[in-house]
Motif scaffolding. Structure first.
Motif, PDB file in Angstrom:
ATOM      1  N   TRP A  31      16.835  -3.725   4.891  1.00 31.93           N
ATOM      2  CA  TRP A  31      16.654  -3.444   6.318  1.00 31.93           C
ATOM      3  C   TRP A  31      15.232  -3.766   6.760  1.00 31.93           C
ATOM      4  O   TRP A  31      14.999  -4.126   7.911  1.00 31.93           O
ATOM      5  N   THR A  32      14.262  -3.638   5.828  1.00 34.45           N
ATOM      6  CA  THR A  32      12.872  -3.925   6.156  1.00 34.45           C
ATOM      7  C   THR A  32      12.700  -5.381   6.578  1.00 34.45           C
ATOM      8  O   THR A  32      11.892  -5.696   7.440  1.00 34.45           O
ATOM      9  N   PHE A  33      13.480  -6.266   5.982  1.00 33.10           N
ATOM     10  CA  PHE A  33      13.340  -7.702   6.201  1.00 33.10           C
ATOM     11  C   PHE A  33      14.421  -8.270   7.115  1.00 33.10           C
ATOM     12  O   PHE A  33      14.209  -9.286   7.755  1.00 33.10           O
ATOM     13  N   ALA A  34      15.582  -7.613   7.134  1.00 33.68           N
ATOM     14  CA  ALA A  34      16.727  -8.172   7.840  1.00 33.68           C
ATOM     15  C   ALA A  34      17.256  -7.289   8.955  1.00 33.68           C
ATOM     16  O   ALA A  34      18.130  -7.718   9.703  1.00 33.68           O
ATOM     17  N   GLY A  35      16.770  -6.065   9.078  1.00 24.50           N
ATOM     18  CA  GLY A  35      17.306  -5.169  10.095  1.00 24.50           C
ATOM     19  C   GLY A  35      18.805  -5.039   9.940  1.00 24.50           C
ATOM     20  O   GLY A  35      19.305  -4.769   8.850  1.00 24.50           O
ATOM     21  N   SER A  36      19.534  -5.288  11.012  1.00 24.64           N
ATOM     22  CA  SER A  36      20.997  -5.202  10.971  1.00 24.64           C
ATOM     23  C   SER A  36      21.647  -6.486  10.460  1.00 24.64           C
ATOM     24  O   SER A  36      22.864  -6.540  10.322  1.00 24.64           O
ATOM     25  N   GLY A  37      20.844  -7.507  10.169  1.00 24.96           N
ATOM     26  CA  GLY A  37      21.380  -8.748   9.626  1.00 24.96           C
ATOM     27  C   GLY A  37      21.862  -8.559   8.196  1.00 24.96           C
ATOM     28  O   GLY A  37      21.528  -7.574   7.534  1.00 24.96           O
ATOM     29  N   ALA A  38      22.650  -9.499   7.724  1.00 21.98           N
ATOM     30  CA  ALA A  38      23.159  -9.458   6.352  1.00 21.98           C
ATOM     31  C   ALA A  38      22.182 -10.189   5.437  1.00 21.98           C
ATOM     32  O   ALA A  38      21.913 -11.376   5.632  1.00 21.98           O
ATOM     33  N   GLU A  74       0.804  -1.222   0.000  1.00 20.07           N
ATOM     34  CA  GLU A  74       0.000   0.000   0.000  1.00 20.07           C
ATOM     35  C   GLU A  74       0.841   1.278   0.000  1.00 20.07           C
ATOM     36  O   GLU A  74       0.473   2.260  -0.637  1.00 20.07           O
ATOM     37  N   HIS A  75       1.996   1.250   0.709  1.00 20.35           N
ATOM     38  CA  HIS A  75       2.737   2.489   0.928  1.00 20.35           C
ATOM     39  C   HIS A  75       4.144   2.530   0.346  1.00 20.35           C
ATOM     40  O   HIS A  75       4.696   3.630   0.202  1.00 20.35           O
ATOM     41  N   ARG A  76       4.751   1.399   0.058  1.00 24.35           N
ATOM     42  CA  ARG A  76       6.171   1.412  -0.307  1.00 24.35           C
ATOM     43  C   ARG A  76       6.476   0.937  -1.727  1.00 24.35           C
ATOM     44  O   ARG A  76       7.489   1.334  -2.290  1.00 24.35           O
ATOM     45  N   LEU A  98      13.028  -9.443  -6.034  1.00 25.72           N
ATOM     46  CA  LEU A  98      14.212  -9.682  -5.200  1.00 25.72           C
ATOM     47  C   LEU A  98      15.166  -8.490  -5.255  1.00 25.72           C
ATOM     48  O   LEU A  98      15.757  -8.114  -4.238  1.00 25.72           O
ATOM     49  N   ARG A  99      15.302  -7.915  -6.429  1.00 24.60           N
ATOM     50  CA  ARG A  99      16.165  -6.739  -6.569  1.00 24.60           C
ATOM     51  C   ARG A  99      15.648  -5.589  -5.696  1.00 24.60           C
ATOM     52  O   ARG A  99      16.420  -4.914  -5.013  1.00 24.60           O
ATOM     53  N   ALA A 100      14.351  -5.380  -5.719  1.00 27.87           N
ATOM     54  CA  ALA A 100      13.753  -4.322  -4.893  1.00 27.87           C
ATOM     55  C   ALA A 100      13.902  -4.648  -3.406  1.00 27.87           C
ATOM     56  O   ALA A 100      14.224  -3.765  -2.596  1.00 27.87           O
ATOM     57  N   ILE A 101      13.682  -5.896  -3.037  1.00 25.17           N
ATOM     58  CA  ILE A 101      13.833  -6.307  -1.641  1.00 25.17           C
ATOM     59  C   ILE A 101      15.277  -6.091  -1.192  1.00 25.17           C
ATOM     60  O   ILE A 101      15.526  -5.585  -0.095  1.00 25.17           O
ATOM     61  N   ARG A 108       2.924  -7.899 -11.936  1.00 23.18           N
ATOM     62  CA  ARG A 108       1.810  -8.843 -12.084  1.00 23.18           C
ATOM     63  C   ARG A 108       1.654  -9.344 -13.517  1.00 23.18           C
ATOM     64  O   ARG A 108       1.020 -10.376 -13.744  1.00 23.18           O
ATOM     65  N   ARG A 109       2.197  -8.609 -14.466  1.00 22.39           N
ATOM     66  CA  ARG A 109       2.006  -8.959 -15.878  1.00 22.39           C
ATOM     67  C   ARG A 109       3.216  -9.627 -16.519  1.00 22.39           C
ATOM     68  O   ARG A 109       3.101 -10.189 -17.598  1.00 22.39           O
ATOM     69  N   LEU A 110       4.346  -9.585 -15.878  1.00 19.56           N
ATOM     70  CA  LEU A 110       5.554 -10.228 -16.398  1.00 19.56           C
ATOM     71  C   LEU A 110       5.520 -11.728 -16.111  1.00 19.56           C
ATOM     72  O   LEU A 110       4.816 -12.176 -15.196  1.00 19.56           O
ATOM     73  N   PRO A 111       6.313 -12.497 -16.856  1.00 18.17           N
ATOM     74  CA  PRO A 111       6.466 -13.910 -16.478  1.00 18.17           C
ATOM     75  C   PRO A 111       6.975 -14.007 -15.033  1.00 18.17           C
ATOM     76  O   PRO A 111       7.749 -13.155 -14.580  1.00 18.17           O
ATOM     77  N   SER A 112       6.541 -15.027 -14.332  1.00 19.07           N
ATOM     78  CA  SER A 112       6.843 -15.166 -12.903  1.00 19.07           C
ATOM     79  C   SER A 112       8.329 -15.076 -12.585  1.00 19.07           C
ATOM     80  O   SER A 112       8.719 -14.415 -11.618  1.00 19.07           O
ATOM     81  N   ALA A 113       9.169 -15.727 -13.372  1.00 20.62           N
ATOM     82  CA  ALA A 113      10.612 -15.702 -13.093  1.00 20.62           C
ATOM     83  C   ALA A 113      11.158 -14.277 -13.189  1.00 20.62           C
ATOM     84  O   ALA A 113      12.006 -13.877 -12.383  1.00 20.62           O
ATOM     85  N   TRP A 114      10.699 -13.501 -14.151  1.00 23.27           N
ATOM     86  CA  TRP A 114      11.146 -12.119 -14.283  1.00 23.27           C
ATOM     87  C   TRP A 114      10.643 -11.284 -13.114  1.00 23.27           C
ATOM     88  O   TRP A 114      11.380 -10.467 -12.557  1.00 23.27           O
ATOM     89  N   SER A 115       9.369 -11.474 -12.774  1.00 23.14           N
ATOM     90  CA  SER A 115       8.798 -10.741 -11.632  1.00 23.14           C
ATOM     91  C   SER A 115       9.579 -11.048 -10.360  1.00 23.14           C
ATOM     92  O   SER A 115       9.878 -10.152  -9.574  1.00 23.14           O
ATOM     93  N   ALA A 116       9.902 -12.316 -10.158  1.00 22.01           N
ATOM     94  CA  ALA A 116      10.638 -12.713  -8.952  1.00 22.01           C
ATOM     95  C   ALA A 116      12.007 -12.043  -8.916  1.00 22.01           C
ATOM     96  O   ALA A 116      12.430 -11.533  -7.868  1.00 22.01           O
ATOM     97  N   ARG A 117      12.706 -12.025 -10.047  1.00 24.97           N
ATOM     98  CA  ARG A 117      14.021 -11.372 -10.095  1.00 24.97           C
ATOM     99  C   ARG A 117      13.919  -9.891  -9.748  1.00 24.97           C
ATOM    100  O   ARG A 117      14.718  -9.360  -8.984  1.00 24.97           O
ATOM    101  N   LEU A 118      12.939  -9.223 -10.339  1.00 19.97           N
ATOM    102  CA  LEU A 118      12.768  -7.796 -10.076  1.00 19.97           C
ATOM    103  C   LEU A 118      12.342  -7.528  -8.633  1.00 19.97           C
ATOM    104  O   LEU A 118      12.819  -6.579  -7.999  1.00 19.97           O
TER     105      LEU A 118
END
Length: 178
Positions: free
Chosen positions: A106-113, A74-76, A98-101, A86-96
């Motif tokens: 920090w949103t998912f891992a905080g100070s972790g690597a 909703e916000h990020r 993951l790149r954004a993540i 949503r319209r790309l092939p799943s493998a491409w969407s997943a790559r993109l």
């Protein structure tokens, strides 16, 4: 008015307040956070809920992960990016995705690597020294499941293959889809 429903609601409010107090987060009783919170606060709350609700904490943590993903959607994550993924092939969407993540790890891992890669049609996510590691990491599984099912494929499975809490060096998640 259904008094049983009122009683259940009041019990939930009281339990929420008790968990926030136990985590040292009583300042959120007056007002919920308006932004992403510090990892120490998140870890403290996860531990407090696990201690107070030993039978339900994993379900509650999963729900918190799902709600975090909904906040991110909703916000990020820009609507245009969501539309494209949503319209790309799943493998491409997943790559993109993951790149954004990775860019906001920090949103998912905080100070972790944080690291992520694609391998044989699955996304492999690793969080070394995960500051909010919990047995089974239901929060992470919830957030990854919701994001990938919304943006990559409706049929997503997130497996938690290793955990910092079990003596592992990193929490490892394998995200697959059909």
């Amino acid at each position: 008015m259904d008094l049983d429903l009122v009683a259940q609601f009041l019990e939930q409010v009281e339990e929420r307040a008790a968990a926030l107090r136990a985590a040292g987060l009583a300042h959120y009783l007056a007002r919920d956070p308006e932004r992403m919170t510090d990892e120490r606060e998140a870890a403290a709350l996860h531990l407090a809920v696990q201690a107070r609700q030993p039978r339900d904490w994993d379900e509650l943590s999963w729900e918190a992960g799902t709600r975090t993903a909904e906040y991110l959607l909703e916000h990020r994550i820009p609507q245009g990016a969501q539309w494209l993924l949503r319209r790309l092939p799943s493998a491409w969407s997943a790559r993109l995705l993951l790149r954004a993540i990775r860019g906001h790890a920090w949103t998912f891992a905080g100070s972790g690597a944080f690291s992520a890669r694609m391998e044989r049609g699955a996304a492999i996510v690793s969080i070394t020294d995960n500051p909010i590691a919990m047995p089974g990491c239901p929060w992470h599984r919830g957030v990854f499941t919701r994001l990938f099912s919304e943006l990559v494929s409706p049929n997503v499975l997130v497996r938690h293959e290793a955990c910092c809490t079990g003596g592992g060096k990193a929490c490892i998640f394998v995200i697959s889809w059909t």
